[in-house]
Design a protein around this motif. Structure first.
Motif, PDB file in Angstrom:
ATOM      1  N   LEU A 121       0.833  -1.209   0.000  1.00  0.00           N
ATOM      2  CA  LEU A 121       0.000   0.000   0.000  1.00  0.00           C
ATOM      3  C   LEU A 121       0.862   1.251   0.000  1.00  0.00           C
ATOM      4  CD1 LEU A 121      -2.845  -1.007   2.492  1.00  0.00           C
ATOM      5  CD2 LEU A 121      -2.980  -0.816   0.003  1.00  0.00           C
ATOM      6  N   GLU A 140      -6.016  -8.882  -4.501  1.00  0.00           N
ATOM      7  CA  GLU A 140      -6.895  -7.735  -4.325  1.00  0.00           C
ATOM      8  C   GLU A 140      -6.138  -6.423  -4.534  1.00  0.00           C
ATOM      9  OE1 GLU A 140      -6.765 -10.305  -2.429  1.00  0.00           O
ATOM     10  OE2 GLU A 140      -8.797 -11.154  -2.346  1.00  0.00           O
ATOM     11  N   ILE A 141      -4.945  -6.320  -3.928  1.00  0.00           N
ATOM     12  CA  ILE A 141      -4.155  -5.096  -4.113  1.00  0.00           C
ATOM     13  C   ILE A 141      -3.646  -5.015  -5.544  1.00  0.00           C
ATOM     14  CG2 ILE A 141      -2.086  -3.879  -3.350  1.00  0.00           C
ATOM     15  CD1 ILE A 141      -2.502  -4.920  -0.607  1.00  0.00           C
ATOM     16  N   GLN A 167      -5.283  -6.027  -8.126  1.00  0.00           N
ATOM     17  CA  GLN A 167      -6.408  -5.497  -8.895  1.00  0.00           C
ATOM     18  C   GLN A 167      -6.536  -3.989  -8.716  1.00  0.00           C
ATOM     19  OE1 GLN A 167      -9.922  -7.708  -7.852  1.00  0.00           O
ATOM     20  NE2 GLN A 167      -8.961  -9.688  -8.246  1.00  0.00           N
ATOM     21  N   LEU A 168      -6.288  -3.521  -7.478  1.00  0.00           N
ATOM     22  CA  LEU A 168      -6.306  -2.079  -7.238  1.00  0.00           C
ATOM     23  C   LEU A 168      -5.208  -1.381  -8.031  1.00  0.00           C
ATOM     24  CD1 LEU A 168      -7.460   0.319  -5.629  1.00  0.00           C
ATOM     25  CD2 LEU A 168      -5.850  -0.239  -3.798  1.00  0.00           C
ATOM     26  N   GLU A 169      -4.021  -1.978  -8.070  1.00  0.00           N
ATOM     27  CA  GLU A 169      -2.930  -1.395  -8.862  1.00  0.00           C
ATOM     28  C   GLU A 169      -3.275  -1.402 -10.349  1.00  0.00           C
ATOM     29  OE1 GLU A 169       0.777  -2.722  -5.919  1.00  0.00           O
ATOM     30  OE2 GLU A 169       0.233  -3.930  -7.663  1.00  0.00           O
ATOM     31  N   ALA A 217      -6.289  -1.265 -11.614  1.00  0.00           N
ATOM     32  CA  ALA A 217      -7.287  -0.204 -11.816  1.00  0.00           C
ATOM     33  C   ALA A 217      -6.620   1.162 -11.833  1.00  0.00           C
ATOM     34  CB  ALA A 217      -8.349  -0.282 -10.717  1.00  0.00           C
ATOM     35  N   PHE A 218      -5.618   1.344 -10.960  1.00  0.00           N
ATOM     36  CA  PHE A 218      -4.889   2.610 -10.953  1.00  0.00           C
ATOM     37  C   PHE A 218      -4.149   2.825 -12.269  1.00  0.00           C
ATOM     38  CE2 PHE A 218      -0.871   4.840 -10.126  1.00  0.00           C
ATOM     39  CZ  PHE A 218      -1.362   6.058  -9.679  1.00  0.00           C
TER      40      PHE A 218
END
Length: 451
Positions: free
Chosen positions: A185, A211-212, A214-216, A218-219
């Motif tokens: 994070l 999960e992280i 996927q967040l990366e 999306a970023f």
């Protein structure tokens, strides 16, 4: 998922299950608490001693002696003796010091008081059934043979160790997990704050698609969308600037031709209405030419192609020169100038041509939209940030019907130039007129001391 599963199972399942397994193992191995007692527990011994005493007859001393010798064989670490009905001490196994040869009631009470709940463990039982006899026999055993050498089961340390290891494993796993999550994070946060040459965040290298991850991802997708949007915006901006520049250039030629024809018409014999129409044409052509100039200037400014050179200049001198150039037009429009400027100079760091352009746009705005007030005032006021140049009129004000008509680009140019020269424009407008104040944004940074 492992941490969540472990947290859900530890208290309601693992802890009870480990307890049940421990109890079963202890029961099956035969290592109950009684196995730690060489002669059983104290309550059983006391009950046994009273039962044996109730079966003896104090009138048969051989029987009592035989029973004590039997007990000595069964409990070799014990001490035994008995007292007959006459209070005489009989058989002692082994012989003991301090026992009276003849017992009185006081001796018996003192002996029991000294030994009850003491060490050695002492049991006194009256001979005969229902404790009916007056003689009694005594058994003493070291309490170490009656108490647990280990107060808990032999497997208890392993049970506690197992629970501790499981709990420590859970804590360690949680710490490692959240430490790993925190590092990722923080890396994502750092990437969000970093900017490339285009001012947009840099994409993140994906290491794991969880999960992280996927967040990366999306970023990164958002970054690409922003980059594409900025590219389209840049292309549209360049197209708009080229269009405005070409349009401004193309409009100058017909305006010049129209202006020359209007000038020729002024030499022709025309009626009063014709002369008024020619004058209106000249004014509109001039306004349109000024608007085109402002449009081209604003385009150059927003594209960074309008250079400014800041020098330490007396701005009041520039105000006087600009007002003198505008004086004939004010007189022609019936506008009465009221110029009240001090003799001492006011030095600011400004671009000479840029500051004149600011004054020209403000004067032109008054001529277009506030000439009904027939007044223009130019003065200097002392404020909290130093001296301020004030340009005022007595028109309808910016709240009136003509507020802002055709003045949007002109005032935008004024604000841009003043901002580049570290100055600002403040406007105070009412129905009785408008005051425009030009001064510093921060006195200690943008004003120079007068010489």
């Amino acid at each position: 998922m492992l941490i969540i599963l472990f947290a859900f199972l530890f208290i309601p399942i693992i802890f009870p299950l480990a307890s049940v397994v421990y109890m079963v193992i202890e029961e099956q191995s035969g290592n109950g608490n009684d196995d730690y007692l060489k002669y059983g527990n104290s309550a059983a011994l006391e009950s046994m001693w009273h039962r044996e005493a109730s079966l003896l007859d104090e009138g048969a001393p051989e029987q009592v002696d035989r029973k004590l010798r039997e007990m000595k064989g069964r409990y070799p670490e014990g001490s035994f003796f008995w007292v007959d009905m006459a209070g005489a001490t009989r058989l002692q196994l082994p012989p003991q010091e301090g026992l009276p040869d003849r017992w009185t009631h006081t001796d018996a009470i003192r002996y029991m008081k000294a030994n009850i709940d003491g060490d050695p463990f002492t049991v006194v039982a009256f001979l005969g059934p229902d404790d009916a006899g007056s003689g009694f026999m005594v058994m003493q055993l070291p309490r170490s043979l009656l108490q647990l050498s280990t107060p808990i089961g032999s497997g208890t340390p392993y049970y506690i160790g197992f629970l501790f290891v499981m709990f420590a494993f859970f804590i360690l796993l949680s710490l490692l997990f959240f430490r790993h999550i925190r590092r990722r994070l923080l890396r994502l946060q750092s990437a969000m704050t970093m900017r490339g040459n285009d001012g947009l965040p840099m994409p993140i290298v994906l290491t794991k698609y969880d999960e992280i991850g996927q967040l990366e991802a999306a970023f990164n997708e958002m970054t690409e969308q922003l980059r594409g949007s900025k590219e389209r915006e840049r292309a549209e901006e360049e197209l708009r600037k080229r269009l405005i520049a070409n349009l401004s250039h193309d409009l100058r030629t017909p305006l010049t031709v129209m202006n020359s024809h209007v000038y020729s018409l002024r030499g022709e014999p025309l009626s009063a209405q014709g002369q008024s129409s020619v004058k209106q044409l000249e004014q509109k052509i001039g306004s349109l030419g000024s608007l085109i100039d402002n449009l081209l200037t604003y385009t150059l400014m927003t594209s960074g192609k309008y250079p400014l050179r800041l020098d330490r200049l007396d701005v009041l001198r520039l105000v006087r020169e600009s007002a003198a150039a505008w004086y004939p037009l004010w007189e022609q429009e019936g506008i009465e100038p009221d110029i009240n400027l001090p003799d001492e100079p006011l030095f600011w760091r400004v671009d000479k041509e840029g500051f004149r352009r600011v004054l020209d746009n403000l004067y032109q705005n008054i001529v277009r939209h506030a000439r009904s007030g027939q007044y223009i005032g130019i003065s200097v006021e002392q404020g909290a940030r130093g001296r301020t140049i004030v340009i005022s009129d007595r028109g309808a004000g910016m709240t009136g019907e003509s507020a802002g008509k055709g003045a949007g680009i002109g005032l935008a140019i004024v604000d841009y130039l003043l901002s580049e020269m570290k100055l600002e424009r403040r406007t105070e407008s009412t129905e009785g007129g408008t005051r425009i104040l030009i001064g510093s944004r921060a006195e200690e940074q943008h004003f120079l001391n007068e010489i």
